[in-house]
Scaffold this motif. Structure first.
Motif, short mmCIF file in Angstrom:
data_model
loop_
_atom_site.label_atom_id
_atom_site.label_comp_id
_atom_site.label_asym_id
_atom_site.label_seq_id
_atom_site.Cartn_x
_atom_site.Cartn_y
_atom_site.Cartn_z
N THR A 256 0.89 -1.21 -0.03
CA THR A 256 -0.03 0.03 -0.02
C THR A 256 0.90 1.28 0.08
N TYR A 257 2.09 1.46 0.32
CA TYR A 257 3.12 2.32 0.48
C TYR A 257 3.80 2.17 -0.71
N MET A 258 3.93 1.08 -1.84
CA MET A 258 4.45 1.10 -2.87
C MET A 258 3.60 1.08 -4.18
N HIS A 259 2.93 2.18 -4.27
CA HIS A 259 2.19 2.28 -5.44
C HIS A 259 1.10 1.25 -5.71
N ASN A 260 0.55 0.69 -4.41
CA ASN A 260 -0.40 -0.69 -4.54
C ASN A 260 -0.02 -1.55 -5.60
N VAL A 261 1.39 -1.83 -5.50
CA VAL A 261 1.76 -2.99 -6.24
C VAL A 261 1.93 -4.31 -5.47
N TRP A 262 1.28 -5.28 -5.72
CA TRP A 262 1.40 -6.43 -4.54
C TRP A 262 2.11 -7.46 -5.48
N ILE A 263 1.95 -8.58 -4.84
CA ILE A 263 2.68 -9.84 -5.37
C ILE A 263 2.27 -10.06 -6.68
N ASP A 264 1.07 -9.96 -7.09
CA ASP A 264 0.86 -10.27 -8.71
C ASP A 264 1.78 -9.12 -9.56
N GLY A 265 1.52 -7.82 -9.15
CA GLY A 265 2.57 -6.86 -9.97
C GLY A 265 3.87 -7.12 -10.01
N ASN A 266 4.27 -7.64 -8.88
CA ASN A 266 5.86 -7.91 -8.86
C ASN A 266 6.25 -9.09 -9.47
N MET A 267 5.46 -10.00 -9.54
CA MET A 267 5.51 -11.34 -10.30
C MET A 267 5.55 -11.05 -11.94
N GLN A 268 4.59 -9.98 -12.19
CA GLN A 268 4.32 -9.49 -13.75
C GLN A 268 5.45 -8.96 -14.04
N LYS A 269 6.19 -8.12 -13.10
CA LYS A 269 7.37 -7.27 -13.64
C LYS A 269 8.49 -8.20 -14.04
N VAL A 270 8.75 -9.22 -13.09
CA VAL A 270 9.80 -10.27 -13.32
C VAL A 270 9.58 -11.07 -14.68
N TYR A 271 8.37 -11.48 -14.91
CA TYR A 271 7.91 -12.26 -16.03
C TYR A 271 8.14 -11.34 -17.28
N THR A 272 8.13 -10.18 -17.07
CA THR A 272 8.05 -9.50 -18.47
C THR A 272 9.45 -9.06 -18.54
N TYR A 273 10.07 -8.32 -17.63
CA TYR A 273 11.57 -7.66 -17.75
C TYR A 273 12.70 -8.67 -17.85
#
Length: 312
Positions: A256-273
């Motif tokens: 909630t202090y990190m732009h509302n990026v949860w575990i799904d958003g973190n996983m998506q970043k790794v998958y993409t980048y």
């Protein structure tokens, strides 16, 4: 209207430009937690969000020092969390084992007293305790606060049968040295069982075989680093750790202090980048299960479910 807040992540390095640090914003937000019901509601909201993301098991971090200094009693805090631990499983199907944190920018004795007060809520050796938390770690500003400052607390926890994890923030002053200390020095030289973050292990090549040799996993939170590092700099580092065979898993960092990026958003970043395959993404999930301190049956059930994922 949503207010967009930016942080000055390192006042010690960047100077004070009037913006709050992340930790200042976080601890200010804690002020709204007063009653047992507040701590319960906060936790249940978290478990509700976990369930929506298909999270089955989690290990939330918490501390008591930020609340007791405001006059909130330890039972008020931990009984709220304990009720939520039970109800989160029953209502949302989310199992949790929690991690008690020493605030590393506070005096050691204060942390030891906080642990002693919270100890009845731990999962203690021999089956004693109320079963809320099963591990200890570190939190708050680690500027010039190396892990060994809290060695006495880690030893107390190990004697109680608890697990040890070590917060080694990214690009903090002496970050790689903190990783080295976590591997070789804490707990009488036995080393920590996990390192939270630990990306700066790459700054000292000798730390990579040490992590592998001691089977110490890293809990990475990509979005937290992506706020401060360019895509083309950050994600090759994560890819390298994966290719080097380091046991790591992907996590969320105070979402909630990190732009509302949860575990799904973190996983998506790794998958993409990091340009990972579906098979590699499943393996990261399996790593998280293996690195966790869940009971054996929970681990077996989760691994079997992951084995059924179609990665073609």
């Amino acid at each position: 209207m949503v207010n967009q807040v930016t942080y000055n992540h390192r006042k010690e390095v960047n100077g004070d430009d009037g913006r709050p640090t992340f930790l200042e914003a976080y601890f200010a937000g804690c002020q709204v937690l007063v009653t047992e019901e507040d701590f319960y509601d906060l936790s249940m909201d978290y478990f509700s969000r976990c369930a929506k993301m298909n999270v089955r098991y989690c290990e939330p971090f918490f501390d008591t020092q930020a609340h007791t200094e405001r006059g909130i009693s330890v039972p008020t805090i931990l009984n709220g969390y304990l009720r939520a631990q039970k109800d989160g499983l029953e209502k949302y199907g989310v199992k949790s084992n929690w991690i008690f944190c020493f605030l590393r920018d506070r005096p050691l004795q204060e942390g030891l007293d906080a642990y002693t007060a919270a100890r009845p809520w731990a999962t203690l050796a021999g089956g004693d305790g109320k079963g809320l938390f099963h591990a200890v770690g570190l939190a708050a500003n680690e500027f010039e606060k190396p892990p060994l400052l809290f060695e006495e607390g880690f030893r107390m926890a190990k004697e109680d049968g608890l697990h040890i994890t070590m917060h080694c923030d990214v690009d903090q002053k002496d970050a790689a040295d903190h990783v080295r200390e976590a591997i070789f020095d804490v707990c009488g030289g036995q080393g920590t069982e996990r390192i939270d973050h630990g990306l700066n292990a790459l700054d000292k090549p000798e730390l990579i075989p040490a992590l592998k040799g001691r089977s110490i996993g890293l809990t990475l939170c990509p979005h937290a680093y992506h706020r401060r590092q360019k895509t083309e700099i950050l994600f090759p580092k994560i890819t390298r750790l994966i290719r080097e065979g380091i046991m790591l898993c992907i996590n969320s960092d105070d979402p909630t202090y990190m732009h509302n990026v949860w575990i799904d958003g973190n996983m998506q970043k790794v998958y993409t980048y990091c340009d990972l395959s579906k098979k590699e993404m499943v393996q990261l999930c399996k790593n998280g299960v293996k690195m966790s301190w869940a009971d054996n049956q929970t681990k077996t059930d989760l691994i079997q479910e992951l084995d059924r994922v179609d990665v073609t």
